[in-house]
Design an enzyme around this catalytic site. Sequence first.
Site, short mmCIF file in Angstrom:
data_model
loop_
_atom_site.label_atom_id
_atom_site.label_comp_id
_atom_site.label_asym_id
_atom_site.label_seq_id
_atom_site.Cartn_x
_atom_site.Cartn_y
_atom_site.Cartn_z
N ASN A 68 -0.82 -18.11 22.04
CA ASN A 68 -1.81 -17.20 22.33
C ASN A 68 -3.04 -17.23 22.73
OD1 ASN A 68 0.39 -15.39 21.42
ND2 ASN A 68 -0.46 -15.25 19.33
N LYS A 110 -3.22 -10.70 12.87
CA LYS A 110 -4.53 -10.74 12.75
C LYS A 110 -4.82 -12.25 12.01
CE LYS A 110 -5.82 -7.19 10.48
NZ LYS A 110 -4.40 -6.58 10.43
N THR A 111 -4.38 -12.43 10.97
CA THR A 111 -4.70 -13.76 10.38
C THR A 111 -3.96 -15.06 11.13
OG1 THR A 111 -3.86 -12.60 8.00
CG2 THR A 111 -4.18 -15.25 8.19
N TYR A 131 -1.26 -3.60 -6.91
CA TYR A 131 -0.92 -4.26 -5.78
C TYR A 131 -2.37 -4.41 -4.86
CZ TYR A 131 -0.40 -5.16 -0.54
OH TYR A 131 -0.43 -5.82 0.36
N ASP A 159 -9.37 -9.73 8.70
CA ASP A 159 -8.86 -8.51 8.36
C ASP A 159 -9.97 -7.78 8.69
OD1 ASP A 159 -6.57 -7.28 7.30
OD2 ASP A 159 -7.60 -6.49 5.63
N ARG A 190 2.28 -12.03 -0.59
CA ARG A 190 0.76 -12.74 0.02
C ARG A 190 0.00 -13.79 -0.95
NH1 ARG A 190 -1.45 -9.05 4.07
NH2 ARG A 190 -0.10 -7.42 4.37
N ARG A 231 0.57 -1.20 -0.13
CA ARG A 231 0.07 0.01 -0.13
C ARG A 231 0.87 1.10 -0.25
NH1 ARG A 231 -1.83 1.01 4.30
NH2 ARG A 231 -1.16 -1.13 5.45
N LYS A 262 -9.61 -2.34 1.33
CA LYS A 262 -9.45 -1.29 2.39
C LYS A 262 -10.11 0.02 2.03
CE LYS A 262 -7.11 -3.64 5.02
NZ LYS A 262 -5.72 -4.26 5.15
N ASN A 294 6.46 -8.47 2.16
CA ASN A 294 4.87 -8.30 2.09
C ASN A 294 4.05 -9.24 0.84
OD1 ASN A 294 2.44 -6.98 2.78
ND2 ASN A 294 2.41 -5.87 1.18
N HIS A 329 -10.57 -2.81 11.26
CA HIS A 329 -9.31 -3.50 10.65
C HIS A 329 -9.14 -4.85 11.95
CE1 HIS A 329 -5.08 -3.45 9.18
NE2 HIS A 329 -5.80 -4.70 8.82
N SER A 389 -1.35 -3.76 10.19
CA SER A 389 -0.88 -4.61 9.06
C SER A 389 0.40 -5.31 9.48
CB SER A 389 -0.69 -3.69 7.94
OG SER A 389 -1.74 -2.85 7.84
N ALA A 390 0.25 -6.61 9.08
CA ALA A 390 1.34 -7.51 9.32
C ALA A 390 1.92 -7.61 10.76
CB ALA A 390 2.48 -7.22 8.35
N CYS A 391 0.63 -7.66 11.69
CA CYS A 391 1.11 -7.77 13.08
C CYS A 391 0.09 -9.00 13.73
CB CYS A 391 0.67 -6.55 13.76
SG CYS A 391 1.93 -5.23 13.34
N PHE A 419 1.80 -17.16 18.45
CA PHE A 419 1.22 -18.32 17.65
C PHE A 419 0.11 -19.03 18.60
CE2 PHE A 419 5.12 -17.10 15.62
CZ PHE A 419 4.58 -16.48 14.42
P1 GTP Z 1 -2.58 -7.77 7.50
O1 GTP Z 1 -3.07 -8.85 6.69
O2 GTP Z 1 -1.38 -7.07 6.79
O3 GTP Z 1 -3.51 -6.83 7.86
O4 GTP Z 1 -1.46 -8.73 8.57
P2 GTP Z 1 -2.04 -9.55 10.02
O5 GTP Z 1 -2.45 -8.68 11.00
O6 GTP Z 1 -3.18 -10.70 9.19
O7 GTP Z 1 -0.91 -10.13 10.01
P3 GTP Z 1 -0.12 -11.58 9.94
O8 GTP Z 1 -1.18 -12.60 10.81
O9 GTP Z 1 -0.21 -11.98 8.61
O10 GTP Z 1 1.33 -11.74 10.57
C1 GTP Z 1 2.18 -11.01 10.08
C2 GTP Z 1 3.27 -11.70 10.44
O11 GTP Z 1 3.45 -11.55 11.93
C3 GTP Z 1 3.83 -12.99 9.94
O12 GTP Z 1 5.14 -12.80 9.76
C4 GTP Z 1 3.61 -13.68 11.26
O13 GTP Z 1 4.51 -15.02 11.24
C5 GTP Z 1 3.90 -13.04 12.47
N1 GTP Z 1 3.17 -13.02 13.68
C6 GTP Z 1 1.78 -13.40 13.73
N2 GTP Z 1 1.36 -13.87 14.94
C7 GTP Z 1 2.53 -13.54 15.66
C8 GTP Z 1 2.88 -14.03 17.10
O14 GTP Z 1 1.98 -14.54 17.91
N3 GTP Z 1 4.25 -13.75 17.41
C9 GTP Z 1 5.30 -13.53 16.81
N4 GTP Z 1 6.40 -13.45 17.34
N5 GTP Z 1 4.87 -13.30 15.25
C10 GTP Z 1 3.73 -13.31 14.92
C1 SPV Z 2 -2.91 -4.62 5.32
O1 SPV Z 2 -2.06 -3.99 4.60
O2 SPV Z 2 -3.67 -4.24 6.23
C2 SPV Z 2 -3.46 -5.83 4.32
C3 SPV Z 2 -3.13 -5.95 3.02
O3 SPV Z 2 -4.48 -6.51 5.04
S1 SPV Z 2 -4.13 -4.90 1.93
O4 SPV Z 2 -5.20 -5.42 1.73
O5 SPV Z 2 -3.02 -4.93 0.88
O6 SPV Z 2 -3.94 -3.74 2.60
MN MN Z 3 -5.07 -5.61 6.82
#
Ligand code: GTP
Ligand code: SPV
Ligand code: MN
Length: 603
Positions: free
Chosen positions: A515, A273-274, A218, A294, A386, A79, A227, A384, A247, A269-271, A512
């Site tokens: 949690n 959620k998934t 992207y 998400d 995906r 983004r 988004k 990033n 979010h 983002s990337a913290c 992971f």
């Molecule tokens: P967006 O799709 O960008 O909104 O992200 P998201 O919040 O869904 O993030 P996602 O679950 O994909 O995690 C992003 C990164 O964080 C990955 O590289 C995971 O491996 C890492 N991660 C997720 N959960 C944990 C955790 O509990 N501990 C640690 N150390 N890393 C984690």
């Molecule tokens: C984020 O960046 O929070 C995502 C990926 O979930 S995107 O849909 O590209 O924004």
């Molecule tokens: Mn997101």
Amino acid sequence: MTAVTIPGLDKAPTNHAGLLSWVREVAELTCPDEVVWADGTDAEWTRLTGKLVDAGTFVPLKKKQNSFWAASDPTDVARVEERTFICSLDEADSGPTNNWMDPAEMKAIMTGLYRGSMRGRTMYVIPFCMGPLDADEPMLGVEITDSEYVVVSMHIMTRMGDKALAKFGEDAKYVKALHSIGAPLEDGQADVPWPCNDTKYITQFPEERMIWSFGSGYGGNALLGKKCYSLRIASVMARDEGWLAEHMLILKLTSPEAKVYYIAAAFPSACGKTNLAMLEPTIPGWKVETLGDDIAWMRFGEDGRLYAVNPENGFFGVAPGTDYHTNPNAMRTIAKGNSLFTNVALTDDGDVWWEGMGEPPAHLTSWKKQDWTPDSGELSSHPNSRYCTPIDQCDIKAPEWDDPKGVPISAIFFGGRRATTIPLVTESRDWQHGVFMGATLSSETTAAATGKVGVVRRDPMAMLPFIGYNAGDYFKHWIEVGKNADATKLPKIFYVNWFRRGEDKRFLWPGFGENSRVLKWAIERIEGKAAAVETPIGHVPTAEALDLSGLDAATADIETSLEVDVEEWKAEIPLIEEWFTKIGDKLPTSLRDEFEALKQRLS
Ligand code: GTP
Ligand code: SPV
Ligand code: MN
């Protein structure tokens, strides 16, 4: 003047007059070779993925049925927040956290960019619906795009095509979403595998419920139902109508006593959620099922509880770090095929690979389409990168994931990525205190957006890049949602941090599946069964209050992860002050009061 004839323009499968005239207007502006209405059929998927293979955008995977590998232009990987605009009529309605431009000025600029921008390409018209199709008021949209990659991604991420168009009554309201990659082809000009434009704009016109996107292919910039619609535009609808567009993941947690709880959680983002949404609990008897990873739309039900619906139909998840140890359910979902992979590495036998997926193979094709070996000294996959995969094929999807009624939320988690200061879990005192926690949430930046990675910034409710209006008004809306509700029925708010580090930089908490221990504590707090210590920042468990049975981790680390270090928190105060100063006059006094009370408790 004679009407322009563009093949396909007269083949619209609808009589919706407003939609027909908008489609014509866009076609006349962008000058595509042809107009195609996306129908959402398997035949369309096969035709367009085939076209993408022929164009060199997709490589079919030998090891995953009906799945494809794509590598983007190396400049079009995330983004673009600095190119994202909220073009409200009044600048004050965009607020201090968004980029703003006068809507007329923005339209003039972007109309110039769109003029002829689809030349040599096909213009697709994609009717879609965010959230269940059989909702009382289905949340409709139409995306016009010149990207086949977008059409096939929308097949996975949304309910689209004929089944969505069938919901368009004569005066159906829908969000207009216009997207062009901005790469017209002159006669005879060869295409590139990932066409895009150096000039990018991701623009929301909130009053018109309209989105214009230009220059990027992207996901977050181009799949406009995600988004742009479900957060930026929907947050404005939610403000006007008294609900929340957030979010957040949505998960279903079942206790050993077979009691069901639904939890929503907002992490930037990337913290995580998934990963939390698909968690495999390590504590016996507890079960997690997934509803969304998400975005959550939350409205009050007749019983006064807050009900969440996932507007999406697929997962667009971060690939690196995903494997059978961290997120086995994501691995099983993509193993079924029917998925797209962008900017990961390609193995020699036709599968995908990324960092975190065990031992690297001796040779790969990197996301930059170069030979890669473990000695290459660079990442095989973009951080990033995906996967894009349907929710429907996730083994642990909750059966009610597609229920238009949604699910009643018992707890909301806010969380960020902080190496220091923020304990593993803190329970808020009440809704207002929880809103303060959300409003002051901070996190280290990640590769999900262009720019520097690892910089701590405030990311309120994990919505900094997604609030479609003034952040001060957004906080006020959160406060009011709580005031207008029956406090006993509101979700309890918690603040978590899986990412606190020890002095040697290792994570203190294993994260992971582990949690689940934090989820259990939160539920036991709600049930009045678990202990907590009252601290200046809220209720925090001691290590004894958490179920740590069978956990392979040093007790000292767990204790440090739970620590409320007053000195660290005092260092946080000027940062919150700066943030609240930035929010300005629109900051609700109740949040200022919460801040003053925190300062008092820390001194
Ligand atoms: P967006 O799709 O960008 O909104 O992200 P998201 O919040 O869904 O993030 P996602 O679950 O994909 O995690 C992003 C990164 O964080 C990955 O590289 C995971 O491996 C890492 N991660 C997720 N959960 C944990 C955790 O509990 N501990 C640690 N150390 N890393 C984690
Ligand atoms: C984020 O960046 O929070 C995502 C990926 O979930 S995107 O849909 O590209 O924004
Ligand atoms: Mn997101």
